[in-house]
Design an enzyme around this catalytic site. Structure first.
Site, PDB file in Angstrom:
ATOM      1  N   PRO A  93      -6.182 -46.979  -6.395  1.00  0.00           N
ATOM      2  CA  PRO A  93      -5.061 -47.986  -6.641  1.00  0.00           C
ATOM      3  C   PRO A  93      -4.010 -47.917  -5.665  1.00  0.00           C
ATOM      4  O   PRO A  93      -3.470 -46.695  -5.346  1.00  0.00           O
ATOM      5  CB  PRO A  93      -4.941 -47.466  -7.988  1.00  0.00           C
ATOM      6  CG  PRO A  93      -6.010 -46.840  -8.672  1.00  0.00           C
ATOM      7  CD  PRO A  93      -6.505 -46.074  -7.465  1.00  0.00           C
ATOM      8  N   CYS A  94      -3.882 -49.146  -5.083  1.00  0.00           N
ATOM      9  CA  CYS A  94      -3.024 -49.132  -3.832  1.00  0.00           C
ATOM     10  C   CYS A  94      -1.509 -49.573  -4.388  1.00  0.00           C
ATOM     11  O   CYS A  94      -0.604 -49.294  -3.643  1.00  0.00           O
ATOM     12  CB  CYS A  94      -3.203 -50.269  -2.848  1.00  0.00           C
ATOM     13  SG  CYS A  94      -3.452 -51.996  -3.664  1.00  0.00           S
ATOM     14  N   GLN A  95      -1.160 -49.870  -5.735  1.00  0.00           N
ATOM     15  CA  GLN A  95      -0.043 -50.176  -6.345  1.00  0.00           C
ATOM     16  C   GLN A  95       1.121 -48.854  -5.976  1.00  0.00           C
ATOM     17  O   GLN A  95       2.320 -49.207  -5.922  1.00  0.00           O
ATOM     18  CB  GLN A  95       0.130 -50.548  -7.527  1.00  0.00           C
ATOM     19  CG  GLN A  95      -0.833 -51.834  -7.827  1.00  0.00           C
ATOM     20  CD  GLN A  95      -2.297 -51.439  -8.125  1.00  0.00           C
ATOM     21  OE1 GLN A  95      -2.740 -50.344  -7.926  1.00  0.00           O
ATOM     22  NE2 GLN A  95      -2.720 -52.380  -8.982  1.00  0.00           N
ATOM     23  N   PHE A  97       1.443 -47.224  -3.725  1.00  0.00           N
ATOM     24  CA  PHE A  97       1.942 -47.094  -2.311  1.00  0.00           C
ATOM     25  C   PHE A  97       2.664 -48.543  -1.626  1.00  0.00           C
ATOM     26  O   PHE A  97       3.059 -48.552  -0.448  1.00  0.00           O
ATOM     27  CB  PHE A  97       1.068 -46.639  -1.195  1.00  0.00           C
ATOM     28  CG  PHE A  97       0.476 -45.100  -1.732  1.00  0.00           C
ATOM     29  CD1 PHE A  97       1.234 -43.942  -1.806  1.00  0.00           C
ATOM     30  CD2 PHE A  97      -0.770 -45.096  -2.110  1.00  0.00           C
ATOM     31  CE1 PHE A  97       0.774 -42.898  -2.026  1.00  0.00           C
ATOM     32  CE2 PHE A  97      -1.298 -43.848  -2.623  1.00  0.00           C
ATOM     33  CZ  PHE A  97      -0.649 -42.532  -2.563  1.00  0.00           C
TER      34      PHE A  97
END
Length: 419
Positions: A93-95, A97
């Site tokens: 999950p990129c949220q 960063f």
């Protein structure tokens, strides 16, 4: 949440893949085109799980990566405990960063999942591993506690430096026996009709050197490559009457009707600009996403998870609506026949979060070359993205330079206490 074990028997010619944070499987489709077979998917989102099973009813599927042992993961993949895994891929999950929002990094639960994914790679020890994430990973500090044994990956005094998380990940993967490269890649350079920049880390335990992904396209046709693909080439033959889309509010359509393909709010008169944007007119930044009609003759901007949010509009070049679900699929290069399950908002989100298929295929081609012992040279001076110091060597050199400066400053401050 019901999991299922893989019943797929991979063909001998195909490499096996364990896929984590699989979403709508854009990366897996690209890998499949290159000759890989995904045996296991891992996903917690309900709509994405439905999408996976609708298109791959026999594939292995598990839920939250944190709750499975190595043995269980291999069992769900249909592999024996000592059977070699060719490739592990995943985009945690990129949220955590992302440059938007609080950017809690590894302190966010989603960031901790990132570390669990690295642990899975270490324990299964595949020949190759690929990690995909947002550009924010390159500037994220390491904001959770370091165990004493982890200081070999990142000295404690460097935790707060921008880029500390990537430095930690880089060193930890190398300590696990991997050679690796990473870069910020623009998907348009690989044939995707979309300007989308993502960090991709490619790891190998069978090669001494890992080159960058080999571009297939260039913005202006440089290096003897074809020019970037355009939006018109991707969606120009779709009939809007047969597509599924969210509607713009009528009060915003008023301004869209004043704009042509490739225009945005800046192409309105100053008086209309102030009326259309309201308080947002006085905000800083480029604001190019407000009242934006896409350009037929350019790639699409990055697909977001909702095409009708005021600051990131993805308006159709001619029709008075946002891009449709079917157009999203084309831009991300999903087959038209690929089923996306869930509500319309869920569909946009799944497709918007996916890895473009051409990027997945480029990753697959590179890994197959590495498996054969072919290590090609990088294209000199090729512009992989719009940003500086995003390639591995430049990034590491810059981080070490800033590290030395920080340490020197701390030493000077400590001495001043005794002066």
């Amino acid at each position: 949440m019901q999991d299922q074990k893989s019943t797929i028997k991979p063909k001998k010619k195909n490499f096996n893949v364990l896929s984590f944070f699989s979403g709508a499987m854009g990366l897996d489709i690209g890998l499949h085109k290159a000759g890989f077979e995904t045996l296991l998917t891992c996903e917690i989102d309900k709509a994405s799980r439905q999408t996976i099973l609708a298109n791959n009813p026999e594939i292995g599927l598990i839920g939250d990566i944190r709750f499975y042992t190595t043995e269980e993961i291999l069992e769900y993949a249909g592999l024996k405990s000592k059977e070699e895994v060719d490739l592990i891929v995943g985009g945690p999950p990129c949220q955590a960063f992302s440059s938007a929002g609080k950017r809690m990094g590894l302190a966010d639960d989603r960031g901790n999942v990132f570390l669990k994914f690295i642990e899975v790679i270490e324990n299964i020890n595949p020949k190759f591993a690929v990690i995909e994430n947002v550009r924010g990973l390159l500037s994220a500090a390491y904001d959770i506690d370091l165990k004493p044994e982890e200081e070999e990956f990142l000295p404690f005094e460097l935790k707060e430096l921008k880029g500390a998380t990537m430095f930690y990940v880089y060193n930890r993967l190398r300590a696990a026996g991997y050679q690796l490269s990473f870069n910020l890649y623009n998907s348009a350079n690989y044939g995707t009709p979309q300007v989308r920049e993502r960090v991709i880390i490619i790891c190998s335990r069978v090669n001494e050197k890992v080159p960058y992904l080999k571009p297939t396209h260039a913005q202006n046709g440089d290096f003897g490559l074809p020019e970037w693909n355009t939006l018109k080439r991707a969606i120009g033959n779709l009939n809007g009457s047969n597509t599924e889309f969210i509607k713009f509010p009528e009060k915003r359509l008023k301004y869209y009707r004043m704009l042509k393909a490739g225009q945005n709010w800046r192409d309105l008169s100053e008086e209309i600009q102030k009326e259309a944007l309201g308080k947002s007119y006085h905000l800083g930044g480029g604001k190019t996403g407000f009242f934006r009609r896409l350009d037929w003759d350019k790639p699409s901007p990055t697909l977001v998870t909702h095409p009708a949010m005021p600051a990131t509009d993805l308006g159709h070049p001619e029709e008075d609506r946002p891009l449709s679900v079917q157009e999203y699929k084309r831009i991300q290069e999903f087959p038209d026949s690929w089923e996306i399950k869930g509500s319309i908002v869920n569909k946009y989100k799944q497709i918007g979060n996916a890895v473009p298929v051409s990027v997945g295929e480029a990753i697959g081609r590179l890994i197959l070359e590495l498996e054969k012992g072919k290590v090609s040279e990088n294209l000199p001076n090729f512009k992989y993205s719009r940003y500086l110091k995003t390639a591995d060597q430049e990034f590491i050199q810059d981080f070490l330079s800033r590290s030395r400066k920080l340490i020197e400053e701390k030493e000077v401050n400590q001495l001043s206490l005794f002066s």
